[in-house]
Design an enzyme around this catalytic site. Structure first.
Site, short mmCIF file in Angstrom:
data_model
loop_
_atom_site.label_atom_id
_atom_site.label_comp_id
_atom_site.label_asym_id
_atom_site.label_seq_id
_atom_site.Cartn_x
_atom_site.Cartn_y
_atom_site.Cartn_z
N GLU A 1 33.06 41.12 47.09
CA GLU A 1 34.28 41.65 47.72
C GLU A 1 35.50 40.76 47.48
OE1 GLU A 1 33.96 43.18 51.70
OE2 GLU A 1 31.99 44.02 51.32
C1 FAD Z 1 24.73 39.84 45.06
C2 FAD Z 1 25.89 40.62 44.57
C3 FAD Z 1 26.11 41.93 45.01
C4 FAD Z 1 27.14 42.68 44.48
N1 FAD Z 1 27.28 44.00 44.84
C5 FAD Z 1 28.15 44.78 44.13
C6 FAD Z 1 28.18 46.19 44.31
O1 FAD Z 1 27.43 46.75 45.11
N2 FAD Z 1 29.04 46.93 43.55
C7 FAD Z 1 29.89 46.34 42.66
O2 FAD Z 1 30.64 47.05 42.01
N3 FAD Z 1 29.91 45.00 42.49
C8 FAD Z 1 29.06 44.21 43.19
N4 FAD Z 1 29.05 42.85 42.99
C9 FAD Z 1 30.00 42.26 42.06
C10 FAD Z 1 31.01 41.33 42.70
O3 FAD Z 1 32.01 42.04 43.32
C11 FAD Z 1 31.49 40.42 41.57
O4 FAD Z 1 30.47 39.48 41.36
C12 FAD Z 1 32.79 39.75 41.85
O5 FAD Z 1 33.81 40.69 41.74
C13 FAD Z 1 33.08 38.58 40.92
O6 FAD Z 1 32.86 38.91 39.59
P1 FAD Z 1 32.00 37.93 38.66
O7 FAD Z 1 30.75 37.61 39.39
O8 FAD Z 1 31.88 38.54 37.33
O9 FAD Z 1 32.86 36.60 38.59
P2 FAD Z 1 34.05 36.29 37.57
O10 FAD Z 1 35.04 37.39 37.62
O11 FAD Z 1 33.47 35.91 36.29
O12 FAD Z 1 34.73 35.04 38.27
C14 FAD Z 1 34.25 33.69 38.07
C15 FAD Z 1 35.09 32.75 38.93
O13 FAD Z 1 36.44 32.80 38.51
C16 FAD Z 1 37.29 33.03 39.63
N5 FAD Z 1 38.46 33.78 39.17
C17 FAD Z 1 38.51 34.90 38.41
N6 FAD Z 1 39.78 35.28 38.24
C18 FAD Z 1 40.55 34.40 38.90
C19 FAD Z 1 41.95 34.24 39.11
N7 FAD Z 1 42.85 35.06 38.60
N8 FAD Z 1 42.37 33.21 39.89
C20 FAD Z 1 41.50 32.34 40.41
N9 FAD Z 1 40.18 32.44 40.24
C21 FAD Z 1 39.71 33.46 39.50
C22 FAD Z 1 36.46 33.79 40.61
O14 FAD Z 1 36.96 33.59 41.94
C23 FAD Z 1 35.10 33.15 40.42
O15 FAD Z 1 35.02 31.99 41.18
C24 FAD Z 1 28.02 42.09 43.54
C25 FAD Z 1 27.82 40.77 43.13
C26 FAD Z 1 26.76 40.05 43.61
C27 FAD Z 1 26.55 38.65 43.10
#
Ligand code: FAD
Length: 778
Positions: free
Chosen positions: A460
């Site tokens: 989220e």
């Molecule tokens: C257990 C779990 C359940 C989930 N459930 C769902 C679901 O039901 N449906 C769904 O659609 N998604 C779901 N997600 C996805 C979740 O919303 C994403 O994991 C999240 O949006 C982050 O994406 P990412 O993991 O690819 O991290 P990335 O986008 O790769 O980010 C990596 C790091 O970079 C940071 N970062 C990225 N951009 C910036 C910026 N501009 N400024 C500062 N920091 C930044 C982030 O904060 C993070 O710390 C789930 C994820 C998990 C792990």
């Protein structure tokens, strides 16, 4: 000559005054010029950004941005309360569900919720907390929703996530807001009674935080469908991951980008993000594999679709809603984000506070309960203070949703700060429990919560992004009294209307900034000058309202300075944005905490919690402002001037003292009304062999035996009693130092303590466990 200079000076002054006070001149000279500058400086806002900005509503954070929060307004918001029906659900099905949950069995042995638990969840309509009664749902308030998720999460994170997700941003929420009557009438009753298990898929391998960039595509076309030839629909290809409930879902909410190359729908080729509801047994869908998220075994996994054809009426809201998916998601996000993760975070914090207080009293080292050592007191105080403030923010925010608000900035504040404080609380709890927290097994009531903490941090809106980009970035535009008006006016295509609106907003903004500069300095010199304190508050809290007003004024000033100096580049100066976001967030958390104290009827016993959490947050606020000023890219003189206006008497806030931390720690080291209120709503098992029930009994027994143990220690000192601990009780009884009843209590206490401090051990292949309850010996 000197008369001429004087005349020229007066004329210049008159011109300047006229430029700013005569509307015609101001509008056509000053504002026109400024508008030109704004058009050059302000980056054009993309449609995605605009939709994010337009989403949700502005609530109390608007007051904090105003520099003069109306505290009477805050205290007049009704105290959030549960209905009798909601309370009965908590006392009935929720208690029953919690009693059925054994997190070790779920996470280690079964790797899923047991079938009877799934069935209980469905039958008791846990998936329908937000679905109105007319569709067969429970139609509960946001507060009830929050209490339910909080209680379950204090027992099992797996179950909490399972219940939370269908009630958060997903098919039900989207259908309620945007569904056609047909979609609502068909799906909502089926979701309510658990016939359908929903999930929502936005994230994919290439689009995580930058969710608006999803590469999944839908192409408008005609095809045969269900035996019907030439049906207008969409052929979709996607690859998603991390989707909660995905592996067991029967109904997939899907976000994809819609294209119409043959212009079957209209003139647009790139229609934009679109949302559809797709039964998971539709041909072409690959779903069912699982991820393994940090030993949490809630259902979560990837899914993909290859050339999946869906008819147009599977689009949420029907064909009229094509291309509106991003707006729909953004509008729906704030409500769920205000409830779910704050609730699970507080559940974890309450578990940490309750168990660490009890364990700190039961576990003895160096002949003292470990909770009495100053170092452990520090951690205990942090857990208790954080929990008090987190719970206040959880309840106030749920209350705002129940008042009809969709507070987008506040939802980001509580998402970030409550998950972070929860992480701190569980880390502290683990430290206090030492090896007891580390060794896994059915007796470990903390470790799974600890392991699961990063999940809340990541979902989220991952926390680094939320803190650095969202809170202030969105707040500065949404909650600031003038920014959005200025931006909207700047890009208004109607030139006359644009200038008029811009002039009005700019004038208001200039007066606002002047007031904040003057008041920030004045309030920094003497807080007594602040008159906007609520009526009838106690002497215990009055100074907090003053300090918050003062920081709100300084914050409003620095927010303007930052926006003026950095303009659109502030978006990329994330660390500055984060610090201003921290200030706004701490002001919100403090407001919630003061309101909680009032809503609870100002219980004197809670004052140490209140003082600790307020002093800690005010100190953090001061440090955030201080660090902002240190890092603000400007000349030395401007920096000194700003510093003087914000901190004319230096940095005067102090973190909570050791004495206060001691008082707070003592409150959770023994049963009492303050400890009960702090942890109210978490699940307390009634089965006496449950590790938490055992801990409760051991704490009561340890406290009851402390005076007897003191007598034994004195007797040892007086050399009337042996130093051999295992012989002491008999000897003391024989010598009349203790009574028979006391000897029995001591023996019982030692059994209980032993059972609490023991951890599970296993056969060498880790398959067969020995549980402490089976091995307890005196
Ligand atoms: C257990 C779990 C359940 C989930 N459930 C769902 C679901 O039901 N449906 C769904 O659609 N998604 C779901 N997600 C996805 C979740 O919303 C994403 O994991 C999240 O949006 C982050 O994406 P990412 O993991 O690819 O991290 P990335 O986008 O790769 O980010 C990596 C790091 O970079 C940071 N970062 C990225 N951009 C910036 C910026 N501009 N400024 C500062 N920091 C930044 C982030 O904060 C993070 O710390 C789930 C994820 C998990 C792990």
């Amino acid at each position: 000559m000197s008369e001429l200079v004087l005349l020229l000076f007066v004329a210049l002054l008159a011109l300047i005054v006229a430029l700013f006070t005569v509307p015609f001149l101001r509008r056509n000279i000053v504002s026109k010029l400024a508008l030109r500058v704004f058009r050059k400086l302000l980056p054009k806002i993309s449609q995605t950004e605009q939709e994010a900005l337009d989403a949700g509503s502005v609530w109390w954070e608007g007051e904090l941005f105003s520099g003069k929060p109306d505290w009477n307004k805050l205290l007049a918001y009704p105290k959030p309360t549960l209905t009798a029906e909601e309370q009965a659900f908590l006392d009935g099905p929720v208690e029953q569900l919690c009693a059925m949950l054994n997190e070790w069995h779920i996470t280690h042995e079964r790797h899923d919720l047991p079938p009877e638990v799934w069935q209980f969840i469905r039958e008791n309509r846990f998936f329908s907390l937000i679905i109105p009664k007319e569709y067969g749902g429970l139609g509960f308030s946001a507060l009830a929703h929050s209490e339910i998720v909080m209680k379950i999460s204090s027992r099992s994170n797996t179950a909490a996530v399972t219940v939370m997700v269908p009630n958060s941003l997903g098919p039900a929420e989207l259908l309620l807001r945007y569904g056609t009557a047909e979609q609502k009438n068909y799906y909502l009753p089926r979701l309510a009674n658990g016939t359908e298990i929903p999930c929502f898929a936005l994230t994919g391998p290439e689009a995580g935080s930058d969710a608006g960039s999803i590469p999944d595509t839908g192409i408008v076309c005609r095809a045969e469908f269900n035996g019907q030839p030439d049906v207008l629909g969409i052929r979709i290809n996607w690859e998603k991951r991390y989707i909660t409930l995905g592996p067991v879902a029967t109904l997939l909410g899907l976000a994809f980008r819609l294209y119409d190359p043959d212009r079957l729908l209209g003139n647009e080729k790139d229609i934009g993000i679109t949302l559809a509801l797709i039964p998971t047994n539709t041909p072409g869908i690959n779903i069912g594999r699982r991820h393994f998220p940090l030993n949490g075994v809630f259902q979560n996994g990837p899914n993909s679709g290859k050339d999946v054809f869906i008819p147009m009426d599977w689009i949420i809201g029907g064909q009229d809603k094509v291309g509106q998916g991003w707006r729909m998601l953004m509008n729906s996000l704030s409500v769920g984000r205000s409830i779910s993760l704050p609730a699970t975070s507080v559940g974890a914090a309450k578990l940490s506070a309750w168990s660490s207080g009890a364990y700190g009293r039961v576990r003895v080292q160096f002949k003292l309960p470990v909770g009495y050592f100053e170092g452990v007191e520090e951690a205990l105080a942090r857990i208790a203070g954080n929990t008090y403030m987190m719970d206040a923010a959880r309840v106030m925010t749920a209350g705002a949703v129940d008042l009809g608000e969709e507070p987008s900035v506040i939802s980001a504040i509580v998402k970030y700060h409550l998950t972070e404080r929860s992480r701190q609380a569980i880390n502290d709890a683990m430290d206090i429990h030492g090896g007891k927290g580390i060794c896994l097994g059915p007796s470990n009531y903390l470790a799974r919560t600890y392991q699961q903490t990063p999940v809340g941090i990541t979902v989220e809106g991952a926390n680094i992004l939320t803190r650095n980009m969202i809170i202030f970035g969105q707040g500065a535009i949404r909650a600031h009294p003038f920014t959005l008006r200025e931006i909207t006016a700047t890009w208004d295509e109607n030139k006359k209307r644009s200038l008029q609106a811009f002039d009005a907003a700019l004038t208001g903004h200039a007066l606002f900034a002047l007031r904040n500069t003057f008041c920030s300095l004045a309030f920094g010199i003497s807080q007594r000058l602040i008159k906007t304190i609520p009526e009838n508050v106690t002497s215990e809290t009055v100074d907090y309202y003053r300090q918050l007003t003062r920081f709100s004024t300084a914050f409003a000033l620095l927010a303007d300075v930052a926006m003026m100096k950095l303009g659109g580049t502030l978006k990329r100066r994330e660390r500055l944005s984060a610090r201003l976001g921290d200030v706004l967030s701490q002001l919100y958390l403090c407001s919630a905490t003061l309101k909680r104290f009032e809503d609870d009827g100002r219980p004197t016993a809670d004052l140490p919690f209140l003082h600790w959490s307020l002093q800690d947050a005010l100190y953090r606020t001061q440090q955030a402002l201080h660090e902002f000023l240190l890092n603000f890219p400007t000349g030395k003189i401007t920096r000194c001037l700003l510093r003087f206006i914000v901190f004319p008497r230096g940095l005067r806030c102090q973190p909570p003292s050791d004495t206060l931390s001691h008082q707070v720690a003592r409150l959770i080291l023994a049963p009492g009304e303050a400890r009960d209120r702090l942890t109210a709503g978490m699940y307390l098992p009634t089965d006496k062999d449950d590790p938490l029930a055992l801990l409760q009994e051991a704490m009561a027994s340890a406290i009851a035996c402390e005076p007897i143990e003191a007598r034994l220690r004195q007797a040892v000192k007086d050399k009337t009693l042996t130093t051999q601990e295992d012989e002491q009780i008999d000897q003391a009884l024989a010598q009349g130092i203790i009574s028979e009843g006391e000897a029995a209590s001591l023996a019982q206490m030692k059994v209980l303590r032993r059972r609490v401090i023991m951890v599970d051990d296993f056969s060498p292949d880790l398959q067969q466990a020995n549980h402490p309850s089976e091995k307890a010996v005196v």
